[in-house]
Write a protein that holds these residues in place. Sequence first.
Motif, PDB file in Angstrom:
ATOM      1  N   LYS A 184     -42.423  84.614 -30.110  1.00  0.00           N
ATOM      2  CA  LYS A 184     -41.192  85.210 -29.851  1.00  0.00           C
ATOM      3  C   LYS A 184     -40.422  84.178 -29.095  1.00  0.00           C
ATOM      4  CE  LYS A 184     -41.813  89.036 -32.099  1.00  0.00           C
ATOM      5  NZ  LYS A 184     -41.315  88.953 -33.656  1.00  0.00           N
ATOM      6  N   ASN A 228     -39.789  81.184 -30.788  1.00  0.00           N
ATOM      7  CA  ASN A 228     -38.823  81.232 -31.698  1.00  0.00           C
ATOM      8  C   ASN A 228     -37.578  81.387 -31.061  1.00  0.00           C
ATOM      9  OD1 ASN A 228     -37.570  82.450 -34.385  1.00  0.00           O
ATOM     10  ND2 ASN A 228     -39.903  82.926 -34.729  1.00  0.00           N
ATOM     11  N   LYS A 229     -37.209  82.111 -30.037  1.00  0.00           N
ATOM     12  CA  LYS A 229     -36.117  82.316 -29.370  1.00  0.00           C
ATOM     13  C   LYS A 229     -35.280  80.976 -29.266  1.00  0.00           C
ATOM     14  CE  LYS A 229     -33.919  84.748 -25.598  1.00  0.00           C
ATOM     15  NZ  LYS A 229     -33.908  85.560 -24.392  1.00  0.00           N
ATOM     16  N   LYS A 272     -32.504  86.667 -34.311  1.00  0.00           N
ATOM     17  CA  LYS A 272     -33.646  86.503 -33.221  1.00  0.00           C
ATOM     18  C   LYS A 272     -34.775  85.676 -33.652  1.00  0.00           C
ATOM     19  CE  LYS A 272     -31.668  89.787 -30.416  1.00  0.00           C
ATOM     20  NZ  LYS A 272     -30.371  89.410 -30.241  1.00  0.00           N
ATOM     21  N   LEU A 273     -34.682  85.323 -34.922  1.00  0.00           N
ATOM     22  CA  LEU A 273     -35.895  84.948 -35.594  1.00  0.00           C
ATOM     23  C   LEU A 273     -35.404  83.651 -36.395  1.00  0.00           C
ATOM     24  CD1 LEU A 273     -38.173  88.092 -36.799  1.00  0.00           C
ATOM     25  CD2 LEU A 273     -38.503  86.367 -34.716  1.00  0.00           C
TER      26      LEU A 273
END
Length: 157
Positions: free
Chosen positions: A58, A61-62, A98-99
């Motif tokens: 996460k 990725n962010k 977000k991804l």
Amino acid sequence: LRERNKGVPMFAYGVSFGANLVIKLAGEMGGKFPLDGLITISTPFDCRLCGEYFDKRKLLNKWLVNEMKKTLLEPHIDMLKPLEESHGIDIDKAMAAKLAYEFDHHITTKMYGFKSVEDYRYDNSCGHWLHEIKKPAFLLHALDDPICVKECIPWDK
């Protein structure tokens, strides 16, 4: 470069997705690859599988998605707007992504005519080009790489 450096071997070098591009290009060009060989580190041989692992990371990725928005979308909004109608891209949804998967779904696949993110990632994976490389290649890959996971290494090629 060859003219100025006669007799000096020249190699292509890439890390991570850059490594994927170097291998894919060398495979696509086969014996016509103009350099003497290639060196790659942490190659995502299977972008679909690596993408699945990447989407679970996460924080990384962010960061990547924010960078893609800042460098690929925001400065080019005026140029991209007509592609919403002609290609079906969705700038607003990409800006809300977000991804990396979501960004690719709303922008990349539409711009380049792929049916899905999976098709895009498969088509841009270098693993199925390894057998076409005709020049020496040194491919370095850590078995504990958190993104380019060992499961994506095509051991049989």
